[in-house]
Design an enzyme around this catalytic site. Structure first.
Site, PDB file in Angstrom:
ATOM      1  N   SER A 148       0.885  -1.086  -0.127  1.00 51.31           N
ATOM      2  CA  SER A 148       0.006   0.074  -0.002  1.00 51.31           C
ATOM      3  C   SER A 148       1.102   1.228   0.069  1.00 51.31           C
ATOM      4  O   SER A 148       1.837   1.579  -1.064  1.00 51.31           O
ATOM      5  CB  SER A 148      -1.055  -0.229   1.230  1.00 51.31           C
ATOM      6  OG  SER A 148      -2.263   0.739   1.105  1.00 51.31           O
ATOM      7  N   ASP A 224     -10.324  -5.546  -3.244  1.00 46.30           N
ATOM      8  CA  ASP A 224      -9.565  -4.649  -2.344  1.00 46.30           C
ATOM      9  C   ASP A 224     -10.497  -3.367  -2.179  1.00 46.30           C
ATOM     10  O   ASP A 224     -10.884  -2.635  -3.254  1.00 46.30           O
ATOM     11  CB  ASP A 224      -8.184  -4.354  -2.814  1.00 46.30           C
ATOM     12  CG  ASP A 224      -7.411  -3.434  -1.902  1.00 46.30           C
ATOM     13  OD1 ASP A 224      -7.959  -2.386  -1.319  1.00 46.30           O
ATOM     14  OD2 ASP A 224      -6.059  -3.641  -1.760  1.00 46.30           O
ATOM     15  N   HIS A 257      -7.182  -5.962   1.237  1.00 46.76           N
ATOM     16  CA  HIS A 257      -6.293  -5.191   1.413  1.00 46.76           C
ATOM     17  C   HIS A 257      -5.273  -5.537   2.761  1.00 46.76           C
ATOM     18  O   HIS A 257      -4.371  -5.027   3.001  1.00 46.76           O
ATOM     19  CB  HIS A 257      -6.725  -3.739   1.555  1.00 46.76           C
ATOM     20  CG  HIS A 257      -5.525  -2.680   1.370  1.00 46.76           C
ATOM     21  ND1 HIS A 257      -5.114  -2.535   0.112  1.00 46.76           N
ATOM     22  CD2 HIS A 257      -5.026  -1.854   2.107  1.00 46.76           C
ATOM     23  CE1 HIS A 257      -4.193  -1.561   0.150  1.00 46.76           C
ATOM     24  NE2 HIS A 257      -3.989  -1.191   1.491  1.00 46.76           N
TER      25      HIS A 257
END
Length: 278
Positions: A148, A224, A257
């Site tokens: 991320s 996600d 995620h």
């Protein structure tokens, strides 16, 4: 450097350490896994940069990398994501996406963040020097990966240091922070409103401007929740295609995620790194 803890795992040692950082002017904590090895042997190093709200502990506790690192002979380094402590400024509204836990791997130029938020220099210079001095590390064989916000960090660090890192990969990276809300907030807050200053911390912009690495590996969960607004892997894919730069982009059906996603594909990434670190 002070050892906070050390635990045996897969015949190696998982340690947590802290030190006074000259870059951030704070105490910083990081973790290092050293796999089993012969006396005098030095090992390649994989650095892992974490995402928003994380510390060193998230991947250390949930990343499930130790078995693969022990089998492949890889040192695994996980720094924190921002400076912390008394006097370190946070997001004025207390939001999770700026300030503490959200250093975005840049050296801030805007007050009051410029005094402590120097995560670029910390992860590219200060921490690697500490690893070289204190662990059986072969610093001529380094690679980098992240998740991320840390995927953004890994991509930009590798693209700006092409001869230094043998491999780079990412889980659900923020590939074009100049074009998404998380990145626009962070880059404006740390670097100011001049978007030209942002390009050095935007993987897609760096590739457009001529930065290259031999290949990229990216895994992205198709479920996600941040995929369409914040991550936008299609922008990285288009930039790599235009530049003729190899990209393996795996869209993983049903994955989100979280570290459930990361841990599932961690060993695949480490094997990819090990092949390039030999």
């Amino acid at each position: 450097m002070e050892q906070v803890s050390a635990n045996r795992a897969f015949n190696g040692v998982q340690g947590v350490y802290k030190h006074a950082s000259a870059e951030t002017r704070t105490e910083m904590t990081f973790s290092v896994f050293v796999p089993p090895h012969a006396d005098g042997e030095t090992l390649p190093v994989v650095s892992y940069l974490s995402g928003l709200t994380c510390t060193h502990a998230n991947v250390t506790e949930k990343g499930e990398y130790r078995r693969a690192c022990a089998e492949l002979g890889l040192i695994f380094v996980a720094p924190d994501t921002s400076p912390r402590g008394e006097g370190v400024p946070d997001d004025p509204a207390g939001a999770y996406d700026f300030g503490l836990g959200a250093g975005f791997y840049v050296d801030a130029t805007q007050p009051p963040f410029d005094r402590h938020y120097r995560m670029w220099s910390y992860v590219t210079e200060e921490l690697p020097a500490l690893i070289a001095d204190n662990f059986p590390a072969d610093m001529s064989r380094q690679s980098i990966m992240g998740h991320s916000m840390g995927g953004h960090g890994a991509l930009t660090v590798a693209l700006r240091n092409p001869g230094r890192f043998k491999a780079v990969s990412a889980f659900a990276p923020i590939v074009a922070p100049s074009s998404v809300p998380w990145g626009e907030k962070a880059l404006a807050g740390y670097l100011g409103e001049d978007r030209a200053a942002w390009r050095g911390h935007d993987a897609v912009a760096l590739i457009e401007d001529g930065a290259r690495v031999p290949a990229l590996l990216v895994d992205q969960g198709a479920a996600d929740p941040f995929l369409e607004q914040q991550l936008r892997p299609e922008l990285l894919q288009a930039a790599c295609e235009a530049a003729g730069m190899p990209l393996t982009l795996n869209m993983r059906d049903g994955y989100d995620h979280s570290y459930y996603f990361i841990s599932t594909f961690m060993a695949d990434h480490l094997k990819w790194h090990a092949q390039r670190l030999r």
